[in-house]
Design an enzyme around this catalytic site. Structure first.
Site, PDB file in Angstrom:
ATOM      1  N   LYS A 220     -49.244  18.745 -14.629  1.00  0.00           N
ATOM      2  CA  LYS A 220     -48.530  20.021 -14.728  1.00  0.00           C
ATOM      3  C   LYS A 220     -48.535  20.660 -13.353  1.00  0.00           C
ATOM      4  O   LYS A 220     -49.492  20.504 -12.580  1.00  0.00           O
ATOM      5  CB  LYS A 220     -49.227  20.956 -15.734  1.00  0.00           C
ATOM      6  CG  LYS A 220     -48.692  22.390 -15.734  1.00  0.00           C
ATOM      7  CD  LYS A 220     -49.634  23.342 -16.453  1.00  0.00           C
ATOM      8  CE  LYS A 220     -49.204  24.784 -16.224  1.00  0.00           C
ATOM      9  NZ  LYS A 220     -50.136  25.741 -16.850  1.00  0.00           N
ATOM     10  N   GLU A 269     -53.125  39.272 -16.173  1.00  0.00           N
ATOM     11  CA  GLU A 269     -54.067  38.148 -16.169  1.00  0.00           C
ATOM     12  C   GLU A 269     -55.327  38.434 -15.368  1.00  0.00           C
ATOM     13  O   GLU A 269     -55.330  38.369 -14.142  1.00  0.00           O
ATOM     14  CB  GLU A 269     -53.377  36.893 -15.622  1.00  0.00           C
ATOM     15  CG  GLU A 269     -54.218  35.654 -15.782  1.00  0.00           C
ATOM     16  CD  GLU A 269     -53.409  34.375 -15.724  1.00  0.00           C
ATOM     17  OE1 GLU A 269     -54.036  33.310 -15.638  1.00  0.00           O
ATOM     18  OE2 GLU A 269     -52.182  34.441 -15.760  1.00  0.00           O
ATOM     19  N   GLU A 313     -50.254  23.775 -22.630  1.00  0.00           N
ATOM     20  CA  GLU A 313     -50.418  24.486 -21.364  1.00  0.00           C
ATOM     21  C   GLU A 313     -51.603  25.442 -21.443  1.00  0.00           C
ATOM     22  O   GLU A 313     -52.413  25.548 -20.506  1.00  0.00           O
ATOM     23  CB  GLU A 313     -49.132  25.257 -21.040  1.00  0.00           C
ATOM     24  CG  GLU A 313     -49.156  26.035 -19.739  1.00  0.00           C
ATOM     25  CD  GLU A 313     -47.858  26.772 -19.481  1.00  0.00           C
ATOM     26  OE1 GLU A 313     -47.865  27.706 -18.653  1.00  0.00           O
ATOM     27  OE2 GLU A 313     -46.834  26.432 -20.109  1.00  0.00           O
ATOM     28  N   GLU A 448     -37.204  31.966 -18.116  1.00  0.00           N
ATOM     29  CA  GLU A 448     -38.550  32.517 -18.283  1.00  0.00           C
ATOM     30  C   GLU A 448     -38.958  33.327 -17.059  1.00  0.00           C
ATOM     31  O   GLU A 448     -39.531  34.416 -17.184  1.00  0.00           O
ATOM     32  CB  GLU A 448     -39.559  31.397 -18.535  1.00  0.00           C
ATOM     33  CG  GLU A 448     -40.992  31.904 -18.703  1.00  0.00           C
ATOM     34  CD  GLU A 448     -41.984  30.799 -18.996  1.00  0.00           C
ATOM     35  OE1 GLU A 448     -43.103  30.867 -18.452  1.00  0.00           O
ATOM     36  OE2 GLU A 448     -41.652  29.883 -19.771  1.00  0.00           O
TER      37      GLU A 448
END
Length: 463
Positions: A220, A269, A313, A448
């Protein structure tokens, strides 16, 4: 209302000058006062009359805000051991500082605020020339707002050749300007232009990444893109952070000024928080928009919870954070399933991590092990960062890097600098990224990132 009298300040400075002359080296003093409640945005705005180095941090989960003005000392590091080097510099400062703090509240006394770039080996400096690879600042004046109370910390680096009355007068002048300066109306900027930087090239880079993942070069990778906007006049940073705080109430609001430029954002986050040795980290990965109705919102959220790509993910991040936290902590607790974390424009998969930090470790030890998480770099960590270094279409600078604060009681908190913008006078670069895996669709990933740009666009001229 300041509780430390002028005579006390004079005495403290006089003693520090004598000590500096005795040992022939600078002496850092820190004096904490409780003051009448002070509006943090006005304090930030007033601070420009004193210095063009201002810092702002607002917690996402509690009534806790830090605003720094000016510089008593800065901590820099430029190599791969940058976290340990900053920690070493901090330890030396803390050991020799003289602190007058009868309150003992977290975020008072000597506190360092700032951040680190995403990749210290990034060769290109533009447009981040004003922001060193690592920069943590102990501000000259620090406003700490906590649970409706305000504290003002004054930090001064005293040199042997300093004159007592001159420093006393300067502190009095600066305090007057930042606490009692005439207020002005704060206005959000009016945008004149918005230009996406090479969107088709970015989509091609996503397609190329999926091909490389299919070749087992990596599992990824997170790829970011840039949007550049222009305004009619230079941006009032206090207006921007106030609007972010009002509209992004589940996010950490931050702003760091360096050489008259600003890195600002509203990130959901958290990377890690340490308070009284209790460690909290956050797994936040997997994203869908909010719905226009309650039913649509629920449908989108349930779809996210059951989506194999997003769950995979998210699990990448969970396992990486588990390993990093277990390396320096005990009593590690991680729920078995994620829940939804709703923001104004987006909702994410969320898993909290709690532990007890082992003795001898600090928050910078945790950050060094966590950064970059798979949500910001990819998997495997080393290979994904190298891939970004060679294939991404922008220089991340501080975007997606760790930003936050720590104090002399080993408390601190860092977040990941996403949903952010680099503001340079009357223009800005906005950044957003997404995780690319084997079956990623370039057009869907592009959409996104467009949703992730909305929080900053909403306060920089409207969406």
């Amino acid at each position: 209302m300041l509780h430390t009298k002028t005579s006390q300040i004079e005495e403290i400075i006089g003693e520090a000058i004598a000590k500096a002359r005795q040992y022939k080296e600078p002496q850092l003093i820190s004096v904490v006062d409780q003051i009448d409640y002070n509006d943090p945005y006005q304090f930030m705005d007033n601070g420009q009359a004193v210095d063009d180095h201002r810092l702002f941090w607002k917690s996402a989960e509690e009534d806790f805000t830090l605003v720094g003005i000016g510089t008593a000392s800065k901590l820099f590091a430029t190599n791969e051991r940058r976290f340990r080097e900053v920690q070493s510099l901090w330890n030396e400062i803390r050991e020799h500082a003289v602190i007058y703090n009868r309150y003992g509240e977290k975020g008072t006394g000597i506190v360092a605020l700032g951040g680190f770039s995403f990749d210290p080996q990034q060769g290109e400096s533009s447009p981040w020339e004003a922001f060193p690879d690592s920069q943590m600042t102990i501000p000259a004046y620090l406003l700490t707002n906590k649970n409706g109370q305000s504290f003002l910390t004054t930090n001064v680096l005293i040199f042997p050749e300093d004159h007592q009355q001159q420093i006393v007068n300067q502190i009095a002048d600066h305090r007057e300007k930042i606490l009692n300066y005439s207020q002005r109306d704060l206005r959000l900027p009016e945008r004149t232009k918005a230009v996406e930087v090479s969107p088709e090239e970015w989509k091609r880079s996503v397609k190329a990444a999926t091909d490389d993942i299919k070749k087992d070069l990596l599992e990824k990778v997170v790829l970011a893109r840039e949007l550049r906007v222009s305004f009619q006049e230079p941006v009032q940073i206090a207006a921007v952070i106030q609007a972010l705080a009002e509209t992004q109430d589940n996010s950490y609001i931050f702003a760091f000024e360096s050489e008259g430029e600003y890195f600002v954002g509203a990130t959901p986050e958290r990377l890690a928080k340490v308070e009284k040795r209790e460690l909290v980290s956050t797994c936040l990965a997997g994203t869908v928009p909010r719905g226009r109705t309650e039913a649509e919102d629920h449908h989108l959220g349930q779809g996210l919870l059951n989506d194999p790509k997003n769950r995979s993910e998210h699990q990448f991040v969970v396992e990486m954070i588990r390993g990093a936290v277990e390396a320096c902590s005990t009593n590690v607790h991680i729920p078995g399933e994620p829940v939804l974390y709703p923001l104004r424009n987006l909702q994410h998969l969320y898993t909290p991590v709690r532990a007890t930090l082992d003795e001898g470790y600090t928050i910078l030890d945790v950050i060094e092990r966590l950064h970059p998480t798979p949500a910001l770099g990819g998997m495997p960590q080393k290979e994904s960062v190298e891939y970004i270094r060679h294939h991404e279409t922008l220089n991340r600078g501080w975007y997606a890097g760790p930003i936050g604060w720590f104090d002399d009681h080993n408390n601190g908190e860092f977040a990941v600098a996403i949903r952010s913008a680099l503001i340079q006078h009357d223009s800005a670069s906005l950044f957003a990224g997404c995780g690319v895996v084997e079956d990623s669709d370039p057009e869907a990933e592009y959409e996104e990132t467009a949703v992730k740009l909305k929080p900053m666009l909403s306060v920089l001229g409207g969406c």
